[in-house]
Structures are given as structure tokens and as C-alpha cells.
Design an enzyme around this catalytic site. Structure first.
Site, PDB file in Angstrom:
ATOM      1  N   CYS A  95      37.873  50.885 -19.297  1.00  0.00           N
ATOM      2  CA  CYS A  95      37.696  50.086 -20.565  1.00  0.00           C
ATOM      3  C   CYS A  95      36.331  50.723 -21.419  1.00  0.00           C
ATOM      4  CB  CYS A  95      37.147  48.695 -20.473  1.00  0.00           C
ATOM      5  SG  CYS A  95      36.733  47.736 -21.977  1.00  0.00           S
ATOM      6  N   HIS A 124      45.545  55.641 -18.112  1.00  0.00           N
ATOM      7  CA  HIS A 124      45.546  55.681 -19.575  1.00  0.00           C
ATOM      8  C   HIS A 124      45.623  57.132 -20.126  1.00  0.00           C
ATOM      9  CE1 HIS A 124      44.456  53.707 -23.759  1.00  0.00           C
ATOM     10  NE2 HIS A 124      44.864  54.937 -23.918  1.00  0.00           N
TER      11      HIS A 124
END
Length: 363
Positions: A100, A172
Site C-alpha cells: 500500500c 502488484h
């Protein structure tokens, strides 16, 4: 301890303020097999809110398979919280957030900033695994941070963390900028270029690891294509914003990606089930906080998943305007969710849309 479960072929990414229990309840009536994640929960929140686990970790049994994502950077605290969470519920996995880019997260030296310290991530995962014997510990990460964006750096990160016993990585496939360009969280999801090849290379270098790909996946059809790509040879795909903005796209996910029957419900049926659930939530928790330290299930929060269920269909924009107009006239906590939703749908959404099922797509 290594995970002993087969990696999921498809999952919905953990997203703050989006993948709450209400969205997951609705989503589970669209797809039974897709792995769903909680929003990220900060370790210290759980440590100090053990008496309120029913609010922070509570969920309906139908939401399984369900993964819990935790954020933090303290080895001991994360180990303790992983054990508490595992004792509270039978989560499919407990996932450590190492991806994040939010300033609130990275300023606390966790999220993507942890990628700058792979030894700390290794130690955290080792402690979580030591504390939790029945639930796999997994990691969600980026392919790089700031100038540390070479494949060699990513390879070393995965190798170091995997030495803890972690076998499952969701990657990611974008680097993120925490310093330097100082991109916003939204910009970090769009500006750094996707590099799926890193996920394919890491799977090739570590064939015993389970590698799930995240980033830029637009639909279950796109996920299916990626899973068939021999150059990637990945184990699974995670979909983020597209899963929240277009949940109806998942209506054929179980057949396409799991070779399993789809639930086959129409959106009329899903809304009816969801409204019963929403009313039960408000009966239990209330619409408005009664006093400091209490929690509630406001109509505004319960409304959010339904608003996207019709995205891309005729009448969706009119339905959202209808809801917004009602909102502007009344205080949200006074609005009855059944009346609000049903009136908007009856006035704006055609029956042909409401009653359509995945079988109609194949007719």
C-alpha cells in the site's frame, strides 16, 4: 510453516473503504469461488480493540473463502495479532500488506515502505507463522519502490521473505513512488508502468512459490487470458478496482476460472437478499452511533455496494441521481434502505436488466 492450501485462481483485492463486509456479502451471491479479502486492518487497531472484534473482523459465514489483510511493522505485535485473528475466525489466509502506497500507511513504516527492509518483512512473517499454525501467512507486495526497481532487487526481496516459510506472494506488478515523485495513492495505481514480466520471472526462478498477479486486470476474461499465458505461468490473478466498480462482471467467474457452476442469480434476486441482510445489520448495530465508543451500520455505508451493481447498464446513472436527490433532502441515517433502494430501482432500472442472469448471456 509453509501453506498447505492450493492457491486461488482468482481473488478480489483488499481495498480500504471498499471491500467491507457488505460488499463481500453481495459479491458472494455473484461468485462462490473467488477469494475475497477484508479491508486492511492495522495491527494496533486489533490489538487494542479485542473487545470489538465482532465489528472489525465480523463477517457472515457465506463470505468464505475469506482472507484477512493486516498492516503493521512491529514483529511482536503482528505475531500476536495474527494469533488473535486466527483464534477468532477460520480465515483462508492472513496476508501482510507490503504494497500500500498511502501516505498514512507508509509514514508508519509499513505498507510498501516495508519493501525497503526485506529482512524486517522476513522476521515479521516468521513470527506470524510461528504464532499461527492453522492459517497460511501470505504477502502482497509491489515489484519495487522508488529507485529500487530492478528485477535483482525484487528477486532478493522475494528470496529473503520466502526464507521465513512464506510460500504465497501476490505481486502488484507496478513499482510505487513513496519519495521522489511523491505520487498520490491513485497515481501509484496508474502512473508507474505495469511490468507483468517480473511476476513471470519470479515464478520461473522460484517454481515452488505460489505467485498471484495483481495490477491493471480489467475483467475475469482478462484474468483468464493471463492465466493461460505460458510466458507468465502464474498461479492466480487478483482484480482490484474493476471488481468493485463492475461486480456483475464476476457472474461467470466460477464457470470460467474454477470449472464450477455459477450461482446464476439475477440482480433482482441479489438485491432482495441484500436488503434483508442490510436490515438485519441495522437491527443489530443501529443506523447511528449511540454514544462514543459504539459502532453502527449507517445507511450510506450499506448503500455503497448496490450502487455499482448496475454500472454500465441503462438506468444506472438515473438510479444514482435518484439516490443522491433523496440524500440531499433527508439525513442519511433517517432513510430506510429498503425504500431508498427499491424506489430507485423501480423507477430507473428496466426489468430486462433486473432479471438477466449469466445464462441469458449464452442464450
Amino acid at each position: 510453516m509453509p501453506s498447505t492450501y492450493a492457491p486461488t485462481r482468482l481473488s478480489v483485492a483488499p481495498m480500504m473503504d471498499w471491500t467491507d463486509r457488505h460488499y463481500r456479502f453481495m459479491m458472494r451471491h455473484i461468485t462462490k469461488k473467488t477469494l475475497l479479502y477484508t479491508e486492511m486492518v492495522v495491527d494496533k487497531t486489533l490489538l487494542h480493540q479485542q473487545q470489538n472484534f465482532d465489528y472489525f473482523l465480523g463477517h457472515d459465514d457465506i463470505e468464505h473463502p475469506l482472507a484477512l489483510q493486516i498492516g503493521g511493522s512491529d514483529v511482536e505485535t503482528l505475531g500476536t495479532v495474527a494469533k488473535l485473528a486466527s483464534n477468532y475466525a477460520n480465515f483462508h489466509e492472513i496476508n501482510l500488506n507490503v504494497g500500500c502506497p498511502s501516505p498514512r500507511v507508509s509514514s508508519g513504516c509499513f505498507g510498501a515502505r516495508l519493501m525497503l527492509n526485506p529482512e524486517l518483512v522476513r522476521d515479521i512473517c516468521y513470527e506470524m507463522i510461528r504464532q499461527v499454525s492453522s492459517t497460511p501467512i501470505t504477502v502482497k507486495c509491489r515489484i519495487g519502490v522508488d529507485e529500487n526497481d530492478s528485477y535483482e532487487y525484487f528477486h532478493n526481496f522475494v528470496q529473503t521473505v520466502a526464507s521465513s516459510g512464506v510460500k504465497d506472494f501476490t505481486v502488484h506488478a507496478r513499482k510505487c513512488w513513496l519519495d521522489g515523485l511523491k505520487l498520490s495513492p491513485h497515481e501509484n495505481r496508474t502512473i508507474p508502468k505495469l511490468n507483468y514480466s517480473f511476476a513471470g520471472r519470479i515464478k520461473q526462478d522460484f517454481p515452488d512459490l505460489n505467485i498471484m498477479l495483481n495490477g491493471g486486470v480489467s475483467s475475469i476474461e482478462h484474468a483468464h487470458q493471463l492465466l493461460q499465458d505460458p510466458d507468465l505461468n502464474i498461479d492466480g490473478v487478483m482484480i482490484g478496482r474493476a471488481a468493485y466498480n463492475y461486480p456483475w462482471n464476476f457472474r461467470d467467474a466460477d464457470r470460467l476460472l474454477f470449472d464450477s457452476p455459477n450461482p446464476g442469480l439475477s440482480r433482482r434476486e441479489i438485491v432482495a437478499i441484500y436488503l434483508d441482510y442490510a436490515e438485519e445489520m441495522q437491527e443489530k448495530w443501529g443506523k447511528k452511533k449511540r454514544e462514543k465508543g459504539t459502532y453502527a451500520m449507517p445507511t450510506s455505508t450499506l448503500m455503497k455496494p448496490i450502487l455499482n451493481l448496475f454500472n454500465g447498464e441503462y438506468g444506472c446513472k438515473a438510479m444514482k441521481r435518484h439516490v443522491a436527490n433523496r440524500w440531499s433532502r433527508d439525513e442519511s441515517y433517517q432513510l430506510e434502505i429498503r425504500d431508498l433502494v427499491q424506489t430507485a430501482i423501480d423507477e430507473c432500472i428496466p426489468s430486462s436488466v433486473l432479471d438477466k442472469t449469466v445464462n441469458d448471456d449464452k442464450a
